[in-house]
Design a protein around this motif. Structure first.
Motif, mmCIF file in Angstrom:
data_model
loop_
_atom_site.group_PDB
_atom_site.id
_atom_site.type_symbol
_atom_site.label_atom_id
_atom_site.label_comp_id
_atom_site.label_asym_id
_atom_site.label_seq_id
_atom_site.Cartn_x
_atom_site.Cartn_y
_atom_site.Cartn_z
ATOM 1 N N GLU A 31 36.719 40.194 43.687
ATOM 2 C CA GLU A 31 36.310 39.007 44.441
ATOM 3 C C GLU A 31 36.031 39.374 45.896
ATOM 4 O OE1 GLU A 31 39.493 36.277 43.922
ATOM 5 O OE2 GLU A 31 38.985 35.768 41.845
ATOM 6 N N ASN A 72 28.049 40.206 45.467
ATOM 7 C CA ASN A 72 27.689 40.091 44.053
ATOM 8 C C ASN A 72 28.913 39.966 43.150
ATOM 9 O OD1 ASN A 72 24.861 40.415 44.577
ATOM 10 N ND2 ASN A 72 25.240 42.605 44.863
ATOM 11 N N SER A 73 29.991 39.373 43.668
ATOM 12 C CA SER A 73 31.240 39.280 42.908
ATOM 13 C C SER A 73 31.057 38.542 41.585
ATOM 14 C CB SER A 73 32.315 38.569 43.748
ATOM 15 O OG SER A 73 32.751 39.397 44.797
ATOM 16 N N GLU A 74 30.307 37.449 41.593
ATOM 17 C CA GLU A 74 30.127 36.651 40.371
ATOM 18 C C GLU A 74 29.455 37.479 39.274
ATOM 19 O OE1 GLU A 74 27.965 32.485 38.904
ATOM 20 O OE2 GLU A 74 28.089 32.999 41.039
ATOM 21 N N MET A 75 28.420 38.227 39.662
ATOM 22 C CA MET A 75 27.708 39.063 38.703
ATOM 23 C C MET A 75 28.617 40.177 38.182
ATOM 24 S SD MET A 75 24.300 41.375 39.402
ATOM 25 C CE MET A 75 25.181 42.412 40.578
ATOM 26 N N ILE A 77 31.952 40.281 38.101
ATOM 27 C CA ILE A 77 33.057 39.745 37.297
ATOM 28 C C ILE A 77 32.564 39.335 35.910
ATOM 29 C CG2 ILE A 77 34.655 37.791 37.083
ATOM 30 C CD1 ILE A 77 35.009 37.902 40.125
ATOM 31 N N GLU A 78 31.385 38.710 35.859
ATOM 32 C CA GLU A 78 30.829 38.297 34.571
ATOM 33 C C GLU A 78 30.581 39.510 33.658
ATOM 34 O OE1 GLU A 78 26.789 36.227 32.679
ATOM 35 O OE2 GLU A 78 27.068 36.363 34.851
ATOM 36 N N TYR A 95 40.483 40.130 37.509
ATOM 37 C CA TYR A 95 39.324 40.546 38.305
ATOM 38 C C TYR A 95 39.470 40.142 39.778
ATOM 39 C CZ TYR A 95 37.888 40.583 33.468
ATOM 40 O OH TYR A 95 37.848 40.788 32.116
#
Length: 325
Positions: free
Chosen positions: A125, A129-132, A134-135, A121
């Motif tokens: 990055e 909103n990368s964390e959302m 990727i999750e 992923y």
């Protein structure tokens, strides 16, 4: 054409032409432009500091963002629902389906295996909103892999079910001699007294005492592998390969009703009771092999005996008596 303006000169008592000074027009124009720019800048500051006011582009972007947030929420709800459904299927698979067909459950680490070793992923990055993102991507990838694992498992279960149906048709499941034709259950599986030496000897089958010529039935579908008298002690005997590593043996026959290579079905007459070989009286000696080992035949009569008849058979087979062979 510009208008010519005059003024009255009291000294000369005459009208004189008003002469425009050089640069005056340019100055007025510059001041007008600066005034307009200043007024526009002040209005822009006021506009930007009023939160209720939005540009059309801002309104469009806000609506698009709200729609994306709504879609993301709906996707997460659907994803959670599918994860719950898959979890329920996996539990049934391990605790019902595989248990019923005697298959081992799928290891938990195989169902939940990740994608270690590579950052799949990296291209996601660096965004707000990368964390959302990727999750969610990880959950989708994991769900996809679990679906593949579960699909393969269900294919295996379907195959086992087909084999189970065939197994139920082929496995020995009836008493090889009808109850009404029996004189008695002469001897069961276990330690018994040898009729010739009187010594204790392990009896690997069950003896059914019946008159000579009594029909003997195949206890399950299969192929006759032997119908001869070339095995020590058995006399004329028949062996049926049922598949799934099950073999049944019928000994001391008076005559055959089948030949090697012949396919038979459960209930077919394969021969008749006799007293050939190492035998002291007319009877059928019956054995069952599983994976090459002789096992107790008493557990394979569920297809022909009532519960009361089965209990009577158990009592008779457990008697410590003398075998007939």
């Amino acid at each position: 054409m510009s208008k010519v303006k005059y003024y009255y000169d009291s000294d000369t008592l005459s009208y004189r032409k008003i002469e425009q000074k050089k640069g005056r027009k340019a100055g007025i124009a510059i001041l007008s432009i600066l005034g307009a720019l200043l007024a526009g800048f002040i209005l822009l500051l006021v506009y930007l500091n009023i939160p209720q006011l939005e540009t059309p582009k801002e309104k469009a972007l806000r609506r698009e963002l709200e729609n994306m947030e709504l879609q993301y929420e709906l996707i997460n709800k659907r994803l959670k629902r599918n994860e719950d459904i898959l979890t329920e299927i996996a539990e049934r698979d391990d605790n019902i389906y595989r248990l019923y067909f005697g298959a081992k459950p799928i290891p938990e680490e195989l169902r939940n295996a990740g994608f270690g070793g590579v950052n799949r992923y990296k291209n996601l990055e660096g965004f707000d909103n990368s964390e959302m993102i990727i999750e969610t991507s990880e959950r989708l990838d994991k769900l996809t892999k679990q679906i593949v694992v579960q699909s393969k498992s269900l294919d295996d279960i379907a195959n086992l079910a087909e084999q189970k149906e065939e197994l139920l048709a082929t496995i020995p499941a009836i008493q090889p001699i009808k109850n009404e034709d029996l004189k008695r259950m002469a001897s069961g599986y276990g330690w018994r007294s040898d009729p010739f030496t009187k010594a204790r000897k392990f009896h690997y089958g069950m003896d059914f005492s019946a008159p000579t010529g009594t029909p003997i039935f195949a206890s399950g579908n299969g192929v006759v592998t032997r119908a001869d008298a070339n095995s020590t002690g058995y006399g004329k005997h028949v062996r049926i390969d049922h598949g799934f590593n099950y073999v049944s043996l019928y000994a001391h026959l008076s005559k055959y009703n089948v030949k090697p290579g012949q396919k038979v079905k459960r209930g077919d007459i394969i021969g008749f009771v006799g007293s050939t070989g190492r035998s002291v009286a007319p009877h059928l000696h019956y054995e069952i092999f599983k994976d090459g080992d002789r096992i107790n035949p008493r557990n394979f009569y569920y297809g022909s005996l009532t519960s009361e008849e089965f209990n009577e058979m158990l009592k008779a087979s457990n008697l410590i008596n003398e075998s007939l062979d």
